[in-house]
Scaffold this motif. Sequence first.
Motif, PDB file in Angstrom:
ATOM      1  N   ALA A  38       0.838  -1.205   0.000  1.00 51.16           N
ATOM      2  CA  ALA A  38       0.000   0.000   0.000  1.00 51.16           C
ATOM      3  C   ALA A  38       0.873   1.256   0.000  1.00 51.16           C
ATOM      4  CB  ALA A  38      -0.937  -0.007   1.207  1.00 51.16           C
ATOM      5  N   GLN A  39       1.920   1.265   0.825  1.00 46.81           N
ATOM      6  CA  GLN A  39       2.830   2.410   0.852  1.00 46.81           C
ATOM      7  C   GLN A  39       3.514   2.588  -0.497  1.00 46.81           C
ATOM      8  OE1 GLN A  39       5.381   1.313   4.116  1.00 46.81           O
ATOM      9  NE2 GLN A  39       4.237   2.539   5.586  1.00 46.81           N
ATOM     10  N   ASN A  40       3.936   1.484  -1.096  1.00 45.80           N
ATOM     11  CA  ASN A  40       4.593   1.530  -2.395  1.00 45.80           C
ATOM     12  C   ASN A  40       3.663   2.134  -3.444  1.00 45.80           C
ATOM     13  OD1 ASN A  40       6.825   0.926  -4.177  1.00 45.80           O
ATOM     14  ND2 ASN A  40       5.530  -0.689  -5.006  1.00 45.80           N
ATOM     15  N   LYS A  41       2.405   1.716  -3.424  1.00 49.20           N
ATOM     16  CA  LYS A  41       1.431   2.239  -4.391  1.00 49.20           C
ATOM     17  C   LYS A  41       1.251   3.752  -4.220  1.00 49.20           C
ATOM     18  CE  LYS A  41      -3.049   1.252  -6.374  1.00 49.20           C
ATOM     19  NZ  LYS A  41      -4.171   0.347  -6.414  1.00 49.20           N
ATOM     20  N   VAL A  42       1.152   4.202  -2.970  1.00 51.87           N
ATOM     21  CA  VAL A  42       1.007   5.634  -2.693  1.00 51.87           C
ATOM     22  C   VAL A  42       2.240   6.388  -3.179  1.00 51.87           C
ATOM     23  CG1 VAL A  42       0.903   7.347  -0.840  1.00 51.87           C
ATOM     24  CG2 VAL A  42      -0.599   5.362  -0.771  1.00 51.87           C
ATOM     25  N   LEU A  43       3.421   5.854  -2.903  1.00 50.17           N
ATOM     26  CA  LEU A  43       4.649   6.531  -3.307  1.00 50.17           C
ATOM     27  C   LEU A  43       4.812   6.562  -4.825  1.00 50.17           C
ATOM     28  CD1 LEU A  43       7.065   5.136  -0.586  1.00 50.17           C
ATOM     29  CD2 LEU A  43       6.123   7.451  -0.739  1.00 50.17           C
ATOM     30  N   VAL A  44       4.488   5.478  -5.497  1.00 50.02           N
ATOM     31  CA  VAL A  44       4.560   5.449  -6.958  1.00 50.02           C
ATOM     32  C   VAL A  44       3.598   6.480  -7.546  1.00 50.02           C
ATOM     33  CG1 VAL A  44       4.004   4.050  -8.995  1.00 50.02           C
ATOM     34  CG2 VAL A  44       5.428   3.096  -7.180  1.00 50.02           C
ATOM     35  N   ASN A  45       2.393   6.556  -7.007  1.00 50.50           N
ATOM     36  CA  ASN A  45       1.419   7.545  -7.493  1.00 50.50           C
ATOM     37  C   ASN A  45       1.894   8.970  -7.225  1.00 50.50           C
ATOM     38  OD1 ASN A  45      -0.273   5.560  -8.486  1.00 50.50           O
ATOM     39  ND2 ASN A  45      -1.555   5.506  -6.664  1.00 50.50           N
ATOM     40  N   ALA A  46       2.493   9.195  -6.062  1.00 51.62           N
ATOM     41  CA  ALA A  46       3.004  10.526  -5.733  1.00 51.62           C
ATOM     42  C   ALA A  46       4.127  10.923  -6.691  1.00 51.62           C
ATOM     43  CB  ALA A  46       3.497  10.566  -4.292  1.00 51.62           C
ATOM     44  N   LEU A  47       5.032   9.988  -6.965  1.00 42.45           N
ATOM     45  CA  LEU A  47       6.124  10.280  -7.897  1.00 42.45           C
ATOM     46  C   LEU A  47       5.608  10.516  -9.312  1.00 42.45           C
ATOM     47  CD1 LEU A  47       8.828   7.809  -6.586  1.00 42.45           C
ATOM     48  CD2 LEU A  47       8.906  10.309  -6.516  1.00 42.45           C
ATOM     49  N   LYS A  48       4.603   9.762  -9.712  1.00 40.61           N
ATOM     50  CA  LYS A  48       4.002   9.958 -11.038  1.00 40.61           C
ATOM     51  C   LYS A  48       3.369  11.347 -11.131  1.00 40.61           C
ATOM     52  CE  LYS A  48       2.544   8.789 -15.132  1.00 40.61           C
ATOM     53  NZ  LYS A  48       3.272   9.525 -16.142  1.00 40.61           N
ATOM     54  N   SER A  49       2.695  11.758 -10.063  1.00 38.67           N
ATOM     55  CA  SER A  49       2.087  13.088 -10.030  1.00 38.67           C
ATOM     56  C   SER A  49       3.154  14.174 -10.121  1.00 38.67           C
ATOM     57  CB  SER A  49       1.264  13.241  -8.749  1.00 38.67           C
ATOM     58  OG  SER A  49       0.757  14.543  -8.647  1.00 38.67           O
ATOM     59  N   ILE A  50       4.242  14.007  -9.371  1.00 37.71           N
ATOM     60  CA  ILE A  50       5.340  14.974  -9.422  1.00 37.71           C
ATOM     61  C   ILE A  50       5.918  15.037 -10.834  1.00 37.71           C
ATOM     62  CG2 ILE A  50       7.719  15.417  -8.644  1.00 37.71           C
ATOM     63  CD1 ILE A  50       6.808  14.254  -5.895  1.00 37.71           C
ATOM     64  N   GLU A  51       6.104  13.877 -11.443  1.00 26.72           N
ATOM     65  CA  GLU A  51       6.649  13.825 -12.793  1.00 26.72           C
ATOM     66  C   GLU A  51       5.718  14.509 -13.801  1.00 26.72           C
ATOM     67  OE1 GLU A  51       8.710  10.545 -15.753  1.00 26.72           O
ATOM     68  OE2 GLU A  51       7.390   9.839 -14.161  1.00 26.72           O
ATOM     69  N   ASP A  52       4.404  14.279 -13.670  1.00 24.31           N
ATOM     70  CA  ASP A  52       3.440  14.901 -14.579  1.00 24.31           C
ATOM     71  C   ASP A  52       3.422  16.419 -14.430  1.00 24.31           C
ATOM     72  OD1 ASP A  52       2.771  12.366 -15.480  1.00 24.31           O
ATOM     73  OD2 ASP A  52       0.900  12.253 -14.337  1.00 24.31           O
ATOM     74  N   ILE A  53       3.413  16.881 -13.194  1.00 27.71           N
ATOM     75  CA  ILE A  53       3.409  18.332 -12.945  1.00 27.71           C
ATOM     76  C   ILE A  53       4.710  18.947 -13.446  1.00 27.71           C
ATOM     77  CG2 ILE A  53       3.471  20.086 -11.116  1.00 27.71           C
ATOM     78  CD1 ILE A  53       1.498  18.230  -9.569  1.00 27.71           C
ATOM     79  N   ALA A  54       5.828  18.270 -13.187  1.00 25.21           N
ATOM     80  CA  ALA A  54       7.121  18.777 -13.659  1.00 25.21           C
ATOM     81  C   ALA A  54       7.132  18.886 -15.180  1.00 25.21           C
ATOM     82  CB  ALA A  54       8.252  17.875 -13.165  1.00 25.21           C
TER      83      ALA A  54
END
Length: 167
Positions: A38-54
């Motif tokens: 669950a933590q991994n999924k949250v972190l992967v989604n957070a990194l994907k969001s950061i990458e998209d915004i960047a």
Amino acid sequence: MVVSTKVSVTKNEMKVPASKHVEHAKKRKEDELLVLRAQNKVLVNALKSIEDIAEKEIKKNFDLVWFARNRCRHPNHAASKRIEKSEELREYISKLRSQDGDFHHGLNSGILAAARMFKDHANITHVSELGKDEIVDVASNHAKKIEESKQCFPNLEAEEFPHTQQE
């Protein structure tokens, strides 16, 4: 009045069967695995969001930095015209033309550099689908990639023409 009670428990009654310990340990590992997934999924989604915004900030600020640097050199270039007429960039272009234009150009340049670095750091697509044997090497390579990204910071390159196609 004080009453004392003494409970007598034999050694055999205190022992927990080994199978109970194994079941408990197995359950704890399963629970821990669920939490880690669950933590991994949250972190992967957070990194994907950061990458998209960047990525969005890179596109926008690249256009603005390029425009500030090249609008006088290439006033008739399709990229200049597209950026100048863009509804999305209208407010930013007017700020670049204002008395505080140097400040806004510096801000756009800083955002461009930071967004490039954050995008590099957040990109874990090469990690997400690996097996346990491959992950150690890739994690080490990702750490090297991050260090290289830090060394390139601030990456303010905006020499090439921006894309001229409408979005």
